[in-house]
Design a protein around this motif. Structure first.
Motif, PDB file in Angstrom:
ATOM      1  N   SER A 129       0.866  -1.173   0.000  1.00  0.00           N
ATOM      2  CA  SER A 129       0.000   0.000   0.000  1.00  0.00           C
ATOM      3  C   SER A 129       0.903   1.224   0.000  1.00  0.00           C
ATOM      4  CB  SER A 129      -0.947   0.001   1.202  1.00  0.00           C
ATOM      5  OG  SER A 129      -0.238   0.157   2.398  1.00  0.00           O
ATOM      6  N   SER A 130       0.315   2.352  -0.363  1.00  0.00           N
ATOM      7  CA  SER A 130       1.063   3.606  -0.384  1.00  0.00           C
ATOM      8  C   SER A 130       0.226   4.685   0.273  1.00  0.00           C
ATOM      9  CB  SER A 130       1.371   4.030  -1.823  1.00  0.00           C
ATOM     10  OG  SER A 130       2.247   3.119  -2.419  1.00  0.00           O
ATOM     11  N   GLY A 131       0.920   5.573   0.974  1.00  0.00           N
ATOM     12  CA  GLY A 131       0.212   6.649   1.648  1.00  0.00           C
ATOM     13  C   GLY A 131       1.094   7.859   1.854  1.00  0.00           C
ATOM     14  N   LEU A 132       0.539   8.810   2.583  1.00  0.00           N
ATOM     15  CA  LEU A 132       1.233  10.065   2.826  1.00  0.00           C
ATOM     16  C   LEU A 132       1.273  10.391   4.307  1.00  0.00           C
ATOM     17  CD1 LEU A 132      -0.423  12.367   0.114  1.00  0.00           C
ATOM     18  CD2 LEU A 132       1.828  11.274  -0.008  1.00  0.00           C
TER      19      LEU A 132
ATOM     20  N   PRO B  75       3.236   3.944  -7.125  1.00  0.00           N
ATOM     21  CA  PRO B  75       3.009   4.138  -5.684  1.00  0.00           C
ATOM     22  C   PRO B  75       2.673   5.576  -5.275  1.00  0.00           C
ATOM     23  CG  PRO B  75       4.856   2.666  -6.022  1.00  0.00           C
ATOM     24  CD  PRO B  75       4.472   3.198  -7.384  1.00  0.00           C
ATOM     25  N   LEU B  76       3.353   6.571  -5.852  1.00  0.00           N
ATOM     26  CA  LEU B  76       3.058   7.951  -5.476  1.00  0.00           C
ATOM     27  C   LEU B  76       1.652   8.347  -5.926  1.00  0.00           C
ATOM     28  CD1 LEU B  76       3.776  10.630  -4.202  1.00  0.00           C
ATOM     29  CD2 LEU B  76       5.050  11.221  -6.280  1.00  0.00           C
ATOM     30  N   GLN B  77       1.245   7.896  -7.104  1.00  0.00           N
ATOM     31  CA  GLN B  77      -0.127   8.157  -7.570  1.00  0.00           C
ATOM     32  C   GLN B  77      -1.137   7.550  -6.600  1.00  0.00           C
ATOM     33  OE1 GLN B  77       0.593   6.252 -11.459  1.00  0.00           O
ATOM     34  NE2 GLN B  77      -0.366   8.053 -12.369  1.00  0.00           N
ATOM     35  N   THR B  78      -0.855   6.333  -6.155  1.00  0.00           N
ATOM     36  CA  THR B  78      -1.735   5.669  -5.188  1.00  0.00           C
ATOM     37  C   THR B  78      -1.840   6.496  -3.917  1.00  0.00           C
ATOM     38  OG1 THR B  78      -1.142   3.477  -6.025  1.00  0.00           O
ATOM     39  CG2 THR B  78      -2.086   3.571  -3.809  1.00  0.00           C
ATOM     40  N   ALA B  79      -0.702   6.950  -3.404  1.00  0.00           N
ATOM     41  CA  ALA B  79      -0.680   7.719  -2.154  1.00  0.00           C
ATOM     42  C   ALA B  79      -1.517   8.995  -2.282  1.00  0.00           C
ATOM     43  CB  ALA B  79       0.762   8.053  -1.779  1.00  0.00           C
TER      44      ALA B  79
ATOM     45  N   ALA C 131      -6.632  11.787  -1.121  1.00  0.00           N
ATOM     46  CA  ALA C 131      -7.762  12.611  -1.565  1.00  0.00           C
ATOM     47  C   ALA C 131      -9.086  11.906  -1.279  1.00  0.00           C
ATOM     48  CB  ALA C 131      -7.634  12.932  -3.057  1.00  0.00           C
ATOM     49  N   GLU C 132      -9.147  10.605  -1.563  1.00  0.00           N
ATOM     50  CA  GLU C 132     -10.374   9.842  -1.331  1.00  0.00           C
ATOM     51  C   GLU C 132     -10.727   9.777   0.153  1.00  0.00           C
ATOM     52  OE1 GLU C 132      -9.923   5.955  -3.084  1.00  0.00           O
ATOM     53  OE2 GLU C 132      -9.917   6.755  -5.127  1.00  0.00           O
TER      54      GLU C 132
ATOM     55  N   PRO D  50      -2.806  -0.016  -4.501  1.00  0.00           N
ATOM     56  CA  PRO D  50      -2.766   0.539  -5.859  1.00  0.00           C
ATOM     57  C   PRO D  50      -3.823  -0.071  -6.770  1.00  0.00           C
ATOM     58  CG  PRO D  50      -0.926  -0.959  -5.511  1.00  0.00           C
ATOM     59  CD  PRO D  50      -1.643  -0.845  -4.200  1.00  0.00           C
ATOM     60  N   GLU D  51      -4.249   0.742  -7.720  1.00  0.00           N
ATOM     61  CA  GLU D  51      -5.096   0.247  -8.793  1.00  0.00           C
ATOM     62  C   GLU D  51      -4.165  -0.278  -9.882  1.00  0.00           C
ATOM     63  OE1 GLU D  51      -7.646   3.557  -9.797  1.00  0.00           O
ATOM     64  OE2 GLU D  51      -8.865   3.233  -7.995  1.00  0.00           O
TER      65      GLU D  51
END
Length: 145
Positions: A7-10, A44-48, A53-54, A38-39
């Motif tokens: 998983s990826s996050g911030l 990974p950064l796009q996922t985060a 945002a979601e 991720p989709e």
């Protein structure tokens, strides 16, 4: 242990008059950082950024510290979470309803100091938070060697 899921996050931070604050989210009895899986074909950064945002409604984030990241040690049957640091100029967080769940993924949030985040979050986030704090506050990280 084999990594079975990623998983990826911030670590989302913002500056207040007194100090830096980071965003923590609460789901059920657990505090967490915004993250998700991720989709297909997603970096990974796009996922985060998408997951944050979601989960929080925060989409106007900047990455002044670049795209460096840290990962958790494997947990929960081999899951590894990767975290980047993002800056939010605003403190307004919403907890939107998840289309999949029919309710928000999280029911509470707080902007807290790094010290408070270390107390609230599970121990696996300790190295991530200490790294983020060192980057954000411009403190040289101690070399583990």
């Amino acid at each position: 242990m084999t990594v079975t899921r990623r998983s990826s996050g911030l670590v989302v931070v913002r500056r207040t008059r007194a100090q830096w604050r980071c965003l923590v989210l609460r789901a059920y009895g657990n505090w967490d950082l915004p993250k998700g899986t991720p989709e297909p074909g997603e970096e990974p950064l796009q996922t985060a950024l998408r997951e944050t945002a979601e989960e929080t409604g925060l989409s106007a984030l900047t990455m002044p510290w670049g795209d460096d990241y840290r990962e958790t040690e494997p947990y929960a049957k081999g899951k590894v979470a990767r975290f980047y640091i993002a800056l939010s100029d605003e403190g307004t967080v919403s907890l939107p309803v998840s289309a999949e769940l029919g309710r928000p993924e999280h029911h509470a949030f707080r902007w807290v100091s790094f010290a408070a985040a270390l107390e609230l979050l599970p121990p696996r986030f300790g190295p991530i938070l200490r790294w983020a704090q060192s980057v954000v506050e411009g403190i040289a990280e101690k070399d583990p060697a």
